[in-house]
Design a protein around this motif. Structure first.
Motif, PDB file in Angstrom:
ATOM      1  N   UNK A   1     -39.480  11.384  17.732  1.00 13.89           N
ATOM      2  CA  UNK A   1     -38.284  12.229  17.785  1.00 13.89           C
ATOM      3  C   UNK A   1     -37.469  11.920  19.034  1.00 13.89           C
ATOM      4  N   UNK A   2     -38.166  11.689  20.146  1.00 15.72           N
ATOM      5  CA  UNK A   2     -37.484  11.389  21.402  1.00 15.72           C
ATOM      6  C   UNK A   2     -36.646  10.126  21.321  1.00 15.72           C
ATOM      7  N   UNK A   3     -37.179   9.099  20.670  1.00 16.21           N
ATOM      8  CA  UNK A   3     -36.403   7.852  20.556  1.00 16.21           C
ATOM      9  C   UNK A   3     -35.163   8.043  19.685  1.00 16.21           C
ATOM     10  N   UNK A   4     -35.272   8.885  18.662  1.00 21.79           N
ATOM     11  CA  UNK A   4     -34.110   9.157  17.809  1.00 21.79           C
ATOM     12  C   UNK A   4     -33.033   9.897  18.599  1.00 21.79           C
ATOM     13  N   UNK A   5     -33.437  10.907  19.373  1.00 22.84           N
ATOM     14  CA  UNK A   5     -32.478  11.696  20.140  1.00 22.84           C
ATOM     15  C   UNK A   5     -31.842  10.898  21.277  1.00 22.84           C
TER      16      UNK A   5
ATOM     17  N   UNK B   1     -42.397  11.848  26.081  1.00 22.19           N
ATOM     18  CA  UNK B   1     -40.963  11.819  26.407  1.00 22.19           C
ATOM     19  C   UNK B   1     -40.655  10.677  27.367  1.00 22.19           C
ATOM     20  N   UNK B   2     -41.526  10.465  28.351  1.00 19.87           N
ATOM     21  CA  UNK B   2     -41.332   9.350  29.280  1.00 19.87           C
ATOM     22  C   UNK B   2     -41.332   8.018  28.534  1.00 19.87           C
ATOM     23  N   UNK B   3     -42.233   7.864  27.586  1.00 20.80           N
ATOM     24  CA  UNK B   3     -42.283   6.630  26.802  1.00 20.80           C
ATOM     25  C   UNK B   3     -40.997   6.461  25.992  1.00 20.80           C
ATOM     26  N   UNK B   4     -40.489   7.566  25.435  1.00 16.16           N
ATOM     27  CA  UNK B   4     -39.226   7.510  24.691  1.00 16.16           C
ATOM     28  C   UNK B   4     -38.081   7.040  25.579  1.00 16.16           C
TER      29      UNK B   4
ATOM     30  N   UNK C   1     -38.355   5.185  28.321  1.00 10.06           N
ATOM     31  CA  UNK C   1     -38.559   3.766  28.626  1.00 10.06           C
ATOM     32  C   UNK C   1     -38.096   2.884  27.467  1.00 10.06           C
ATOM     33  N   UNK C   2     -38.396   3.302  26.246  1.00 10.87           N
ATOM     34  CA  UNK C   2     -38.060   2.485  25.086  1.00 10.87           C
ATOM     35  C   UNK C   2     -36.558   2.447  24.817  1.00 10.87           C
ATOM     36  N   UNK C   3     -35.928   3.619  24.757  1.00 13.02           N
ATOM     37  CA  UNK C   3     -34.530   3.686  24.320  1.00 13.02           C
ATOM     38  C   UNK C   3     -33.517   3.471  25.443  1.00 13.02           C
ATOM     39  N   UNK C   4     -33.888   3.761  26.686  1.00 14.31           N
ATOM     40  CA  UNK C   4     -32.940   3.613  27.794  1.00 14.31           C
ATOM     41  C   UNK C   4     -33.087   2.245  28.474  1.00 14.31           C
ATOM     42  N   UNK C   5     -34.298   1.668  28.420  1.00 14.50           N
ATOM     43  CA  UNK C   5     -34.534   0.414  29.134  1.00 14.50           C
ATOM     44  C   UNK C   5     -34.861  -0.757  28.201  1.00 14.50           C
ATOM     45  N   UNK C   6     -35.850  -0.591  27.321  1.00 21.84           N
ATOM     46  CA  UNK C   6     -36.341  -1.730  26.541  1.00 21.84           C
ATOM     47  C   UNK C   6     -35.399  -2.135  25.414  1.00 21.84           C
ATOM     48  N   UNK C   7     -35.158  -1.233  24.488  1.00 22.70           N
ATOM     49  CA  UNK C   7     -34.402  -1.576  23.277  1.00 22.70           C
ATOM     50  C   UNK C   7     -33.001  -2.114  23.583  1.00 22.70           C
TER      51      UNK C   7
END
Length: 293
Positions: free
Chosen positions: A101-105, A30-33, A35-41
Motif C-alpha cells: 500500500x505504501x508503494x502505491x501511495x 513504510x521505510x522500505x516503501x 526506499x523503493x518509490x522515492x529512491x530505487x524505482x
C-alpha cells in the motif's frame, strides 16, 4: 516416550506487545516503501529477492509495484505459515500489505535525487533499516529466505549461499532491463542494505565473547571488572602441547568496549593470548546491554 504430568503452560502475549510489534513492523514496511518509490524505482535501481522481481515486472508491464509485491509474496506467506508458524505468517502478511500500500501511495511523490549513486546509497540505508526492523520484530518482507530454507534441506548449500545466488541472478537481470550501469548501482544498494539489516538487527551494542589466556589472569580480570564494569569467569584449561595448567578468562563485552579491552590487555600483558568473537544473543546472568526494544 513418557509424558510429563506437568504440561508446559504457554504465556499469552499481551495486547501491548502485539501492538508494539505491529507498530514497528508497520514503521519498517513504510521505510522500505520510501526506499523503493522515492529512491530505487525512479532511478532504475532494484533490490534482491521478490522485491527485485516485482520492480522489474512493474517496469515491464506498467502495473503498480505494490500489486506485484503483494501477489508474488502470497505463495511464500502460505509456505511460511506451514514451516514457521502462524505468528510469523501473520506478521509477514501485515508487513507486506503495508509495504504494498505504501508503494502505491508514494508512487506520485517526486524523487529526492536524480543521481543514481546517491539513490543507491541512501535508498540502501533506508531499505536496510526498514527490513532490519521488520525482521527484528518477527516478520519478513520477502519470500526469498523461505525458499532458501526449503532448498537448503535438499541441497549441499547453506541458506546464505542460496540467497546470494538467487539475488545475484535477479540483480544481474537488471543489466538487461535498465543497463549495466544501473545493475552495478543495484549491487551497491544491495550491499549497503545487507549491512544495514545486520546493524539494525544486532544494534551498535552487538555482543562479543572474549577469551584471554595469560599468566597475569588475576590482574587482567580485576582490570576488566574495574575499568569496563564487566564480570569475568575463570576457566580451568590445559595446554595441549605443554600439558601445563592454565587459567582462561572468559567474559562478554559490547562492540563499543572491544577497543578498551584490547588496550587493557596490551598494557598489562602484551604476550597474552586474546580471542574475540561475535555473539548474536546474550541472556541471563548479570550481563546488561542497551536494546532497541
Amino acid at each position: 516416550m513418557e509424558q510429563s504430568s506437568h504440561p508446559i503452560k504457554h504465556k499469552n502475549v499481551s495486547i501491548g506487545k502485539i501492538l508494539k510489534r505491529a507498530l514497528f513492523i508497520m514503521f519498517g514496511a513504510i521505510l522500505v516503501s520510501v526506499a523503493l518509490e522515492i529512491f530505487f524505482v525512479p532511478n532504475e535501481i532494484i533490490d534482491g529477492g521478490i522485491t527485485g522481481v516485482s520492480i522489474i515486472a512493474a517496469h515491464v508491464s506498467g502495473i503498480p509495484l505494490g500489486v506485484f509485491l503483494f501477489i508474488l509474496n502470497l505463495p511464500f506467506l502460505f509456505i511460511g505459515y506451514k514451516q514457521m508458524g502462524k505468528t510469523f505468517a501473520l506478521s509477514t502478511l501485515f508487513g507486506v500489505t503495508v509495504m504494498s500500500i505504501g508503494t502505491v501511495l508514494l508512487h506520485s511523490v517526486p524523487r529526492l535525487t536524480d543521481d543514481p549513486f546517491l539513490a543507491a546509497v541512501f535508498g540502501g540505508i533506508i531499505l536496510g533499516i526498514g527490513v532490519g526492523i521488520v525482521l527484528r520484530y518477527g516478520g519478513s518482507l520477502d519470500g526469498t529466505e523461505i525458499v532458501a530454507v526449503l532448498l537448503n534441506r535438499k541441497s549441499p548449500f547453506s541458506v546464505g549461499e542460496i540467497v546470494m545466488f538467487i539475488n545475484l541472478f535477479i540483480l544481474s537481470s537488471a543489466g538487461f532491463v535498465y543497463g549495466w550501469n544501473h545493475a552495478m548501482y543495484s549491487l551497491i544498494a544491495y550491499y549497503i542494505a545487507f549491512k544495514m539489516i545486520d546493524l539494525t538487527i544486532e544494534g551498535f551494542q552487538e555482543s562479543k565473547s572474549v577469551w584471554i589466556i595469560s599468566e597475569m589472569y588475576k590482574d587482567l580480570g580485576d582490570a576488566i571488572v574495574a575499568r569496563l564494569g564487566r564480570g569475568v569467569t575463570y576457566l580451568q584449561g590445559e595446554g595441549g602441547y605443554s600439558g601445563e595448567d592454565k587459567k582462561v578468562i572468559f567474559c562478554i563485552i559490547t562492540r563499543l568496549e572491544e577497543a578498551k579491552l584490547k588496550t587493557i590487555v596490551e598494557e598489562l600483558d602484551p604476550a597474552a593470548f586474546l580471542a574475540v568473537g561475535n555473539i548474536h544473543d546474550v541472556r541471563g546472568g548479570q550481563f546488561k546491554k542497551k536494546a532497541i526494544h
